[in-house]
Design a protein around this motif. Structure first.
Motif, short mmCIF file in Angstrom:
data_model
loop_
_atom_site.label_atom_id
_atom_site.label_comp_id
_atom_site.label_asym_id
_atom_site.label_seq_id
_atom_site.Cartn_x
_atom_site.Cartn_y
_atom_site.Cartn_z
N VAL A 178 0.84 -1.20 0.00
CA VAL A 178 0.00 0.00 0.00
C VAL A 178 0.88 1.25 0.00
O VAL A 178 0.59 2.24 -0.67
N LEU A 179 1.97 1.19 0.74
CA LEU A 179 2.93 2.29 0.76
C LEU A 179 3.49 2.55 -0.64
O LEU A 179 3.65 3.69 -1.06
N ALA A 180 3.75 1.48 -1.37
CA ALA A 180 4.26 1.61 -2.73
C ALA A 180 3.25 2.33 -3.63
O ALA A 180 3.63 3.16 -4.47
N ILE A 181 1.97 2.01 -3.47
CA ILE A 181 0.93 2.68 -4.24
C ILE A 181 0.92 4.18 -3.95
O ILE A 181 0.83 5.01 -4.85
N LYS A 182 1.03 4.53 -2.67
CA LYS A 182 1.02 5.96 -2.31
C LYS A 182 2.27 6.65 -2.86
O LYS A 182 2.20 7.78 -3.37
N TYR A 183 3.43 5.99 -2.77
CA TYR A 183 4.65 6.55 -3.35
C TYR A 183 4.48 6.76 -4.85
O TYR A 183 4.90 7.77 -5.40
N MET A 184 3.89 5.78 -5.51
CA MET A 184 3.74 5.83 -6.96
C MET A 184 2.88 7.03 -7.37
O MET A 184 3.21 7.76 -8.31
#
Length: 231
Positions: A178-184
């Motif tokens: 989920v953190l990766a999605i927000k970073y993206m």
């Protein structure tokens, strides 16, 4: 001890054309137990993971979305067994949604009744909303016509509702996805910042005791950056 040698060229990055459907589908398939642990912990506690989860073919989904041009399938229909000692299984219906689609709740209900009609089994429905924008659409489906009424509700998780601090402090693997999605989303137009976030994300994931090779691959793939990796 494994050593990773990473070569990257940020000018080769493709920003803004990320196949989120394909990425989620890959990650869920690779780490389904971790997926349930994060998104459905109560169900996770009841599942017998000594029996392999069965990812069922998606003809039902194809029938529903066949008229939606350009839509790719991220929906997953997974059969899992429970620990209650019975030959009982539930269908875990997972729907990944990145856009604010007006008829989304209706489509969730269509999936439910078609799956129920076909299998006559208990269903757990989970919708993960990955849009960086607040959704104004209903998260339930309601039908009311001359005394015939129906209310259908499903489990929903919105990545926008969870802060960086919460996700960084979590010790569950899928919190990092989920953190990766927000970073993206937050680095859509800044490839240098995205590269820095990827390095931070890798450190976050490696705090969790998981298979290094699998996690490293999935994290890099998920944040949609091009790289060459040798182990």
């Amino acid at each position: 001890m494994a050593t990773a040698l990473i070569w990257e060229n940020s000018t080769d990055y493709e920003v803004g054309n990320v196949d989120q459907d394909g990425l989620w589908k890959t990650v869920i398939g690779e780490l389904f137990e971790d997926f349930l642990l994060y998104f459905a912990p109560d169900l996770h506690a009841q599942v017998d993971f000594s029996k392999k989860a069965d990812f069922i073919q998606q003809e039902l989904f194809q029938q529903i979305i066949k008229d939606k041009k350009g839509r790719k399938i991220a929906d997953q229909l997974v059969k899992v067994h429970l620990r209650d000692g019975e030959e009982k299984w539930v269908l875990v219906h997972i729907e990944i949604q990145s856009d604010n689609e007006p008829d989304f709740a209706k489509r969730m209900f269509q999936y439910f009744y078609r799956i129920f009609d076909k299998y006559d089994k208990e269903i757990v429905a989970l919708a993960i909303m990955t849009s960086p924008h607040k959704s104004e659409y209903s998260t339930e489906f309601h039908y009311n016509y001359f005394g015939t009424k129906l209310n259908y509700a499903y489990n929903i998780y919105k990545t926008i509702d969870h802060s960086y601090e919460e996700l960084e402090q979590s010790d569950k693997l899928f919190s990092k996805m989920v953190l990766a999605i927000k970073y993206m989303h937050d680095t859509k137009e800044d490839v240098d910042k995205r590269y820095a976030f990827k390095m931070k994300l890798m450190r976050e994931v490696l705090k969790i005791n998981r298979d290094y090779d699998t996690v490293l691959y999935i994290v890099f793939y998920f944040i949609a950056l091009n790289e060459h990796i040798s182990m």
